[in-house]
Design a protein around this motif. Structure first.
Motif, PDB file in Angstrom:
ATOM      1  N   GLN A  25       0.844  -1.199   0.000  1.00  0.00           N
ATOM      2  CA  GLN A  25       0.000   0.000   0.000  1.00  0.00           C
ATOM      3  C   GLN A  25       0.879   1.249   0.000  1.00  0.00           C
ATOM      4  OE1 GLN A  25      -3.245  -0.217  -0.356  1.00  0.00           O
ATOM      5  NE2 GLN A  25      -3.723   1.976  -0.185  1.00  0.00           N
ATOM      6  N   GLN A  26       1.986   1.208   0.698  1.00  0.00           N
ATOM      7  CA  GLN A  26       2.906   2.351   0.677  1.00  0.00           C
ATOM      8  C   GLN A  26       3.559   2.512  -0.706  1.00  0.00           C
ATOM      9  OE1 GLN A  26       5.661   1.644   3.802  1.00  0.00           O
ATOM     10  NE2 GLN A  26       4.142   2.004   5.481  1.00  0.00           N
ATOM     11  N   GLN A  27       3.901   1.359  -1.319  1.00  0.00           N
ATOM     12  CA  GLN A  27       4.505   1.420  -2.657  1.00  0.00           C
ATOM     13  C   GLN A  27       3.519   1.992  -3.676  1.00  0.00           C
ATOM     14  OE1 GLN A  27       5.838  -2.506  -3.575  1.00  0.00           O
ATOM     15  NE2 GLN A  27       7.593  -2.443  -2.068  1.00  0.00           N
ATOM     16  N   ILE A  28       2.283   1.592  -3.579  1.00  0.00           N
ATOM     17  CA  ILE A  28       1.292   2.100  -4.515  1.00  0.00           C
ATOM     18  C   ILE A  28       1.122   3.601  -4.348  1.00  0.00           C
ATOM     19  CG2 ILE A  28      -1.207   2.057  -5.045  1.00  0.00           C
ATOM     20  CD1 ILE A  28      -1.133  -0.937  -4.481  1.00  0.00           C
ATOM     21  N   ALA A  29       1.114   4.056  -3.088  1.00  0.00           N
ATOM     22  CA  ALA A  29       0.974   5.509  -2.874  1.00  0.00           C
ATOM     23  C   ALA A  29       2.170   6.247  -3.457  1.00  0.00           C
ATOM     24  CB  ALA A  29       0.837   5.759  -1.376  1.00  0.00           C
ATOM     25  N   SER A  30       3.371   5.668  -3.339  1.00  0.00           N
ATOM     26  CA  SER A  30       4.564   6.316  -3.873  1.00  0.00           C
ATOM     27  C   SER A  30       4.546   6.321  -5.393  1.00  0.00           C
ATOM     28  CB  SER A  30       5.815   5.585  -3.356  1.00  0.00           C
ATOM     29  OG  SER A  30       6.987   6.133  -3.915  1.00  0.00           O
ATOM     30  N   MET A  31       4.099   5.232  -6.018  1.00  0.00           N
ATOM     31  CA  MET A  31       4.032   5.133  -7.481  1.00  0.00           C
ATOM     32  C   MET A  31       3.005   6.105  -8.020  1.00  0.00           C
ATOM     33  SD  MET A  31       4.320   1.054  -8.219  1.00  0.00           S
ATOM     34  CE  MET A  31       5.776   0.156  -7.808  1.00  0.00           C
ATOM     35  N   SER A  74      -2.709  -4.994  -8.683  1.00  0.00           N
ATOM     36  CA  SER A  74      -3.117  -6.387  -8.842  1.00  0.00           C
ATOM     37  C   SER A  74      -2.618  -7.227  -7.659  1.00  0.00           C
ATOM     38  CB  SER A  74      -2.553  -6.929 -10.171  1.00  0.00           C
ATOM     39  OG  SER A  74      -2.841  -8.297 -10.290  1.00  0.00           O
ATOM     40  N   GLU A  75      -1.412  -6.969  -7.211  1.00  0.00           N
ATOM     41  CA  GLU A  75      -0.884  -7.691  -6.043  1.00  0.00           C
ATOM     42  C   GLU A  75      -1.702  -7.356  -4.785  1.00  0.00           C
ATOM     43  OE1 GLU A  75       3.211  -6.766  -5.664  1.00  0.00           O
ATOM     44  OE2 GLU A  75       3.803  -7.818  -7.511  1.00  0.00           O
ATOM     45  N   ARG A  76      -2.126  -6.071  -4.707  1.00  0.00           N
ATOM     46  CA  ARG A  76      -2.933  -5.690  -3.532  1.00  0.00           C
ATOM     47  C   ARG A  76      -4.243  -6.435  -3.504  1.00  0.00           C
ATOM     48  NH1 ARG A  76      -4.648   0.474  -3.154  1.00  0.00           N
ATOM     49  NH2 ARG A  76      -5.925  -0.275  -4.898  1.00  0.00           N
ATOM     50  N   ALA A  77      -4.840  -6.592  -4.723  1.00  0.00           N
ATOM     51  CA  ALA A  77      -6.115  -7.322  -4.764  1.00  0.00           C
ATOM     52  C   ALA A  77      -5.902  -8.776  -4.363  1.00  0.00           C
ATOM     53  CB  ALA A  77      -6.722  -7.246  -6.166  1.00  0.00           C
ATOM     54  N   THR A  78      -4.745  -9.314  -4.790  1.00  0.00           N
ATOM     55  CA  THR A  78      -4.455 -10.695  -4.421  1.00  0.00           C
ATOM     56  C   THR A  78      -4.290 -10.820  -2.907  1.00  0.00           C
ATOM     57  OG1 THR A  78      -3.360 -11.033  -6.562  1.00  0.00           O
ATOM     58  CG2 THR A  78      -2.875 -12.601  -4.768  1.00  0.00           C
ATOM     59  N   GLU A 102      -1.466   7.281 -12.705  1.00  0.00           N
ATOM     60  CA  GLU A 102      -2.428   6.209 -12.446  1.00  0.00           C
ATOM     61  C   GLU A 102      -2.298   5.060 -13.437  1.00  0.00           C
ATOM     62  OE1 GLU A 102      -4.466   5.832  -9.963  1.00  0.00           O
ATOM     63  OE2 GLU A 102      -3.918   7.743  -9.003  1.00  0.00           O
ATOM     64  N   ARG A 103      -1.748   5.283 -14.600  1.00  0.00           N
ATOM     65  CA  ARG A 103      -1.748   4.249 -15.620  1.00  0.00           C
ATOM     66  C   ARG A 103      -0.382   3.602 -15.799  1.00  0.00           C
ATOM     67  NH1 ARG A 103      -6.325   4.278 -18.678  1.00  0.00           N
ATOM     68  NH2 ARG A 103      -7.719   6.076 -18.425  1.00  0.00           N
ATOM     69  N   HIS A 104       0.447   3.802 -14.931  1.00  0.00           N
ATOM     70  CA  HIS A 104       1.795   3.232 -15.097  1.00  0.00           C
ATOM     71  C   HIS A 104       1.697   1.732 -14.853  1.00  0.00           C
ATOM     72  CE1 HIS A 104       6.057   2.434 -14.372  1.00  0.00           C
ATOM     73  NE2 HIS A 104       6.288   3.593 -15.105  1.00  0.00           N
ATOM     74  N   PRO A 105       2.422   0.912 -15.683  1.00  0.00           N
ATOM     75  CA  PRO A 105       2.309  -0.553 -15.562  1.00  0.00           C
ATOM     76  C   PRO A 105       2.723  -1.059 -14.195  1.00  0.00           C
ATOM     77  CG  PRO A 105       3.377   0.033 -17.619  1.00  0.00           C
ATOM     78  CD  PRO A 105       3.216   1.306 -16.901  1.00  0.00           C
ATOM     79  N   ARG A 106       3.703  -0.453 -13.607  1.00  0.00           N
ATOM     80  CA  ARG A 106       4.139  -0.914 -12.281  1.00  0.00           C
ATOM     81  C   ARG A 106       3.044  -0.657 -11.254  1.00  0.00           C
ATOM     82  NH1 ARG A 106      10.015   1.157 -10.842  1.00  0.00           N
ATOM     83  NH2 ARG A 106       9.558  -0.227  -9.104  1.00  0.00           N
ATOM     84  N   LEU A 107       2.330   0.443 -11.456  1.00  0.00           N
ATOM     85  CA  LEU A 107       1.255   0.737 -10.514  1.00  0.00           C
ATOM     86  C   LEU A 107       0.100  -0.240 -10.699  1.00  0.00           C
ATOM     87  CD1 LEU A 107       0.107   2.598  -8.347  1.00  0.00           C
ATOM     88  CD2 LEU A 107      -0.767   4.103 -10.166  1.00  0.00           C
TER      89      LEU A 107
END
Length: 535
Positions: free
Chosen positions: A369-375, A391-395, A381-386
């Protein structure tokens, strides 16, 4: 004094008296009655008064009448002249009886001397004993009680005084000193050896004991001093040392008799108590057996503190039911909280879901969640890493949801288990409560049986302790008898008196007997009309 003219005056009346004599001899009263004529008596008294000489003292004595002047019808002719007896008559009688007086004195003195030489001497000793009616207070609760009233105490002392001279005490003395073999107490008789030929040894022994008992009882005397508890015992014997020995032996036998009497009385009480103890022991055993049988039939078990096991078990079950109820409530509350958290979507943040996997997933979720906020700030919003991170967060969220459901299922299973345990304990407690009620009803009868058993056991223990105490009391001498003055050998014999005293007494007795005999003979002659001549 006798005068010749009186004989002349009496002669004229003699024929008339002789004429009356044959008629008067037929009656004894006539012989004893005076037969002198009254006129003659009057003439005699007048002649006696006329013959007196003034200024001269006359000494008169009754003279015997001549044989012709004695009335033949009178056996005591001097009976009418008894009033004329004077001192001179008595002196004349004593002078005429000097032989008898001397003979009486000699015989009495000889008899006194013979008695002094042949009499058996007696030596008397005295012993002072204090007989206290109150026994020694050795045992607090003694068998015998003391009466504080003085009359009762005096009766107690008199009773013990009678014991002092009783046959039991004397028999002990005879046995101890072997008085049956002492010639002083069992005197050999001339027919003794002949009797022994026709009697057995038992009869001979009984006869010797009886003779010794008689002789000893005659030698012992006891009396109580006035207004005191002091008893004076007097014992005499033919030997001074033997008298002291007899006195000491009697005192010792008296003390032994008192002790034995008290011991026998206590023994009888102890024997009666022991006979009663068997019955009491049987009653206690039967009562305790009835208690145990009732417990066994009703399943009543008690703990060390006397509480029934069923009551204790019911109390423990009630405690367990309360604990199970508390755990069931906690499990149900936890389950509801988990279920609400899942419905509200608070799986990641709810504190109810606690497990190792949930902790790891929450840590990974927080880092991601911290990584997503940083990305989002860096790439947009559309960056592939984000997109990959989301997707990992949903998992991770799905994994946490699955973990939460597993925890919820486990909580539900815990809730069901706690509820089942609570229900089982509550049912068991209910059953045990009914058993407690039945046990309490049975315990009412049990307590009644236990009270009966305790009462019988208390009576038995009291009698047992009392019997043992009285048995021990038999070995303790509590008689309060003290000798304050022991017998001492006497300096001289108590009987017979000294020889000089006996001789003096014999002389006095002989003199008295001689004087009495002389006066009696003189009076007899006077009454018979043969009195002494005038002096």
């Amino acid at each position: 004094m006798y005068r010749p003219d009186e004989a002349g005056k009496q002669k004229p009346s003699q024929p008339a008296r002789e004429q009356r004599a044959p008629a008067e001899r037929g009656s004894l009263l006539d012989l004893l009655s005076p037969d002198l004529d009254e006129p003659a008596k009057a003439d005699e008294r007048a002649a006696e008064r006329s013959s007196g000489t003034p200024g001269v003292q006359r000494v008169e004595a009754v003279a015997p009448l001549p044989a012709a002047a004695v009335p033949r019808g009178s056996y005591f002719p001097g009976m009418n002249d008894l009033g004329r007896i004077g001192i001179d008559d008595l002196i004349g009688w004593l002078r005429g009886g000097l032989f008898w007086i001397a003979l009486a004195v000699f015989l009495c003195v000889a008899a006194a001397l013979a008695y002094a030489l042949t009499a058996t001497p007696r030596y008397t000793v005295y012993t002072d004993i204090v007989v206290d009616p109150s026994n020694l207070n050795v045992v607090s609760d003694d068998v015998f009680t003391s009466n504080p009233q003085r009359d009762a105490q005096l009766l107690e002392v008199e009773s013990k005084l009678r014991i002092l001279t009783s046959r039991n005490v004397l028999s002990r003395v005879i046995t101890r000193l072997r008085l049956t073999e002492d010639p002083e107490f069992v005197k050999p008789s001339a027919l003794g050896s002949l009797k022994n030929l026709f009697s057995t040894k038992t009869e001979q022994k009984a006869g010797d004991e009886l003779a010794a008992m008689r002789a000893l009882s005659e030698r012992v005397e006891a009396r109580r001093e006035e207004r005191s508890f002091v008893v004076v015992m007097k014992v005499w014997s033919e030997e001074a040392g033997k008298a002291v020995t007899l006195s000491d032996a009697i005192v010792s036998a008296f003390e032994q008799e008192l002790f034995q009497s008290a011991a026998e009385s206590a023994g009888r009480v102890a024997q009666n108590l022991n006979a009663r103890l068997d019955e009491l022991r049987h009653n206690v055993t039967e009562a305790e057996r009835a208690v145990e049988d009732f417990r066994r039939r009703n399943g009543l078990q008690s703990t060390n503190d006397g509480q029934l096991v069923s009551n204790q078990l019911s109390n423990e079950l009630n405690t367990q039911v309360l604990d199970a109820q508390q755990r069931a409530i906690q499990a149900e509350t936890r389950y509801r909280q988990m279920n609400d958290a899942i419905v509200q979507g608070r799986t990641a943040s709810a504190s109810e879901f606690e497990s190792v996997n949930m902790t790891n997933l929450r840590e990974q979720y927080n880092v991601l969640q911290q990584q997503i906020a940083s990305m989002q700030r860096t790439y947009g919003e559309r960056h592939p890493r984000l997109v990959n991170a989301r997707s990992e967060r949903a998992t991770l969220e799905a994994a946490m949801a699955d973990e939460a459901r597993r925890i919820l299922d486990r909580a539900k299973a815990d809730m069901d288990r706690e509820q089942q345990a609570f229900a089982a304990l509550r049912a068991k407690a209910s059953d045990e409560k009914s058993n407690v009620f039945s046990d309490n009803e049975a315990q009412v009868q049990l307590r009644d049986l236990e009270r009966d058993a305790r009462a019988k056991a208390a009576i038995y223990e009291t009698h047992l302790a009392r019997a043992q105490q009285i048995t021990e009391r038999q070995q303790i001498d509590t008689t309060n008898v003290r000798v304050i003055s022991r017998a001492l050998p006497p300096n001289s014999r108590s009987w017979p008196p000294r020889t000089i005293v006996l001789l003096a007494g014999g002389a006095i007795l002989g003199l008295a007997l001689g004087i009495g005999l002389a006066v009696t003979l003189g009076l007899w002659r006077f009454l018979r009309g043969r009195g002494p001549a005038a002096v």
